[in-house]
Design a protein around this motif. Structure first.
Motif, short mmCIF file in Angstrom:
data_model
loop_
_atom_site.label_atom_id
_atom_site.label_comp_id
_atom_site.label_asym_id
_atom_site.label_seq_id
_atom_site.Cartn_x
_atom_site.Cartn_y
_atom_site.Cartn_z
N ALA A 129 0.93 -1.06 0.00
CA ALA A 129 0.04 0.22 -0.05
C ALA A 129 0.87 1.23 -0.09
O ALA A 129 0.36 2.26 -0.23
N ASP A 130 2.25 1.07 0.21
CA ASP A 130 2.90 2.32 0.54
C ASP A 130 4.30 2.23 -0.33
O ASP A 130 5.31 2.41 -0.05
N GLU A 131 4.09 1.66 -1.68
CA GLU A 131 5.16 1.21 -2.43
C GLU A 131 6.01 2.90 -2.68
O GLU A 131 7.14 2.68 -3.09
N ALA A 132 5.29 3.89 -2.90
CA ALA A 132 5.97 5.19 -3.08
C ALA A 132 6.97 5.49 -2.13
O ALA A 132 7.76 6.33 -2.38
N ALA A 133 6.38 5.58 -0.88
CA ALA A 133 7.53 5.81 0.16
C ALA A 133 8.37 5.08 0.23
O ALA A 133 9.63 5.53 0.45
N ALA A 134 8.50 3.73 -0.05
CA ALA A 134 9.54 2.91 -0.24
C ALA A 134 10.63 3.46 -1.23
O ALA A 134 11.95 3.26 -1.19
N VAL A 135 10.13 3.72 -2.42
CA VAL A 135 10.72 4.20 -3.66
C VAL A 135 11.55 5.70 -3.30
O VAL A 135 12.65 5.93 -3.45
N GLN A 136 10.67 6.57 -2.55
CA GLN A 136 10.92 7.68 -2.26
C GLN A 136 12.47 7.77 -1.26
O GLN A 136 13.26 8.51 -1.35
N ARG A 137 12.41 6.78 -0.34
CA ARG A 137 13.49 6.32 0.60
C ARG A 137 14.76 6.00 -0.05
O ARG A 137 15.93 6.62 0.16
N ALA A 138 14.53 5.39 -1.11
CA ALA A 138 15.61 4.92 -1.90
C ALA A 138 16.27 6.16 -2.76
O ALA A 138 17.47 6.26 -2.55
N PHE A 139 15.25 6.94 -3.23
CA PHE A 139 15.95 8.27 -3.77
C PHE A 139 16.67 9.31 -2.86
O PHE A 139 17.61 9.61 -3.09
N ASP A 140 16.05 9.17 -1.67
CA ASP A 140 16.74 9.93 -0.71
C ASP A 140 18.03 9.46 -0.08
O ASP A 140 18.87 10.44 0.15
N SER A 141 18.28 8.18 -0.24
CA SER A 141 19.87 7.70 0.10
C SER A 141 20.64 8.32 -0.79
O SER A 141 21.90 8.61 -0.62
N TRP A 142 20.13 8.29 -2.19
CA TRP A 142 21.31 8.66 -3.12
C TRP A 142 21.29 10.21 -3.00
O TRP A 142 22.57 10.98 -3.12
N ALA A 143 20.14 10.95 -2.77
CA ALA A 143 20.31 12.58 -2.60
C ALA A 143 21.09 13.02 -1.35
O ALA A 143 21.57 14.13 -1.39
N ALA A 144 21.31 12.08 -0.60
CA ALA A 144 22.08 12.35 0.64
C ALA A 144 23.56 12.51 0.53
O ALA A 144 24.27 13.09 1.38
#
Length: 396
Positions: A129-144
């Motif tokens: 139900a929250d696949e978008a949140a998991a994908v955003q966390r992955a994006f955030d890891s690179w953005a850090a």
């Protein structure tokens, strides 16, 4: 453990007489870039031949296996693990990053010119139900790690990156093979910049953990986003960009960090200056790597070099305390790289504590990179220096 420290493993029975295992290995090596077109044409189907031996050596060297040129049990086991379908190399490279190239930490293709990227979820998966949140966390890891931002927008809004769950042959030239598929068990794939497509196989069972038939979404998304940003595969099994997917891995390894920082450095504008010195450092908490790019505004005749100004030992000062500050990139081209040592300089196949020196020529954008080879041992600090040679005649 280095390749030479591994215990040699047993070759697959029946190898000399040919067999299904040899054909399987040949298809694997051809698909993932370990055989050139000439070698594929010359390979003897189902039998060990010189082209196949060369491809096996490249794969074993890249994957840090014992290099034998034969189809060992550990080689075949690794080939049968679930993996990303992106080729490790292009066939014409005959090795490429991490094998014969001088920088095993950077696995790169093109990069995005813009730094503020939008992404959209075109289709999701009923597994979560929250696949978008998991994908955003992955994006955030690179953005850090780099000066990039990733903002989710609605599916009807223009976006540089798109995320979709699809099945089978979905028209992009890279069909999925179903859950535990009969092919190479593909979970997902992505395309290099500036394509922006990231696809997941809906036939898999997606979850927030890895194991018992489930696939951890954030781990796979982290890997595929790396491709979408221009990184290629790593042969380091602890790296997110490792080609095989065999565990849950949500934290970037120092090789991943070094790779992404090398491709997306912070930029310092320095138009009209006769001399430039910019700080650059490689810290343990930054993956042992740091980059900075100087933009002179116009193409000039320059002398550029890196200089280490301070080394802070975090552990024992011994012979593997290697470091470098190099001129990594000049207007999109690599002028050189680390000088590599063998057994006498640090660990086998690791960069030694010398570097390739200065660059002189015409340039506009110069990227300096600092590298601490063993991040648990030391931090390094230094400067990237540029002297404008076409201005020297006006200096008294």
């Amino acid at each position: 453990m280095s390749a030479k420290e591994r215990t040699p493993t047993t070759a697959v029975a029946g190898l000399d007489g040919g067999g299904l295992e040899v054909r399987e290995a040949q298809r694997y090596l051809a698909r993932y870039g370990y055989l050139s077109g000439v070698e594929r044409a010359a390979a003897d189907e189902g039998r060990l031949s010189e082209p196949l031996e060369a491809g096996l050596r490249r794969f074993q060297r890249f994957a840090r296996l014992h290099v034998t040129g034969t189809l060992t049990v550990e080689t075949l086991k690794l080939m049968r693990q679930p993996r990303c379908p992106m080729p490790d190399f292009q066939p014409e490279e005959l090795g490429g990053p991490g094998v014969e190239d001088s920088d095993p930490f950077v696995f790169s293709s093109n990069v995005w010119d813009q730094r503020n990227l939008r992404w959209s979820l075109q289709t999701g998966t009923p597994d979560l139900a929250d696949e978008a949140a998991a994908v955003q966390r992955a994006f955030d890891s690179w953005a850090a790690q780099v000066p990039l931002t990733f903002t989710q927008v609605s599916s009807g809004t223009a976006a540089e990156l798109t995320v979709e769950w699809l099945t089978g042959d979905h028209g992009d030239g890279s069909p999925f093979d179903g859950s535990g598929g009969a092919g190479f068990n593909i979970y997902a794939h992505a395309f290099y910049p500036e394509d922006g497509r990231i696809h997941f196989d809906e036939a898999e069972s997606w979850a927030h953990s890895h194991g018992s038939g489930n696939v951890d979404l954030e781990s796979v998304a982290l890997h595929e986003i790396g491709h979408a940003l221009g990184l290629r595969h790593s042969g380091l099994s602890d790296a997110v960009m490792y080609f095989a997917i065999n565990s849950q891995r949500r934290a970037l390894h120092e090789a991943d960090i070094r790779g992404i920082k090398s491709r997306y450095p912070p930029v310092v504008a320095a138009p009209g200056q006769r001399a430039v010195a910019v700080p650059v450092w490689a810290l343990k908490n930054g993956g042992g790597s740091g980059t900075v790019q100087v933009d002179l505004g116009t193409t000039r005749r320059v002398l550029a070099w890196g200089h280490v100004t301070m080394v802070d030992s975090l552990n024992d000062a011994d012979r593997d305390n290697a470091w470098a500050i190099e001129v990594f990139d000049v207007d999109g081209n690599r002028p050189g790289g680390f000088i590599f040592g063998g057994e006498h300089f640090g660990s086998e196949e690791a960069p030694c504590n010398v570097y390739s020196g200065a660059f002189t020529g015409r340039a506009r954008r110069i990227t300096f990179r600092a590298t601490s080879i063993h991040t648990f041992d030391l931090d390094i600090f230094g400067t990237g220096n540029i002297l404008l040679l076409d201005d020297l005649e006006g200096i008294e």
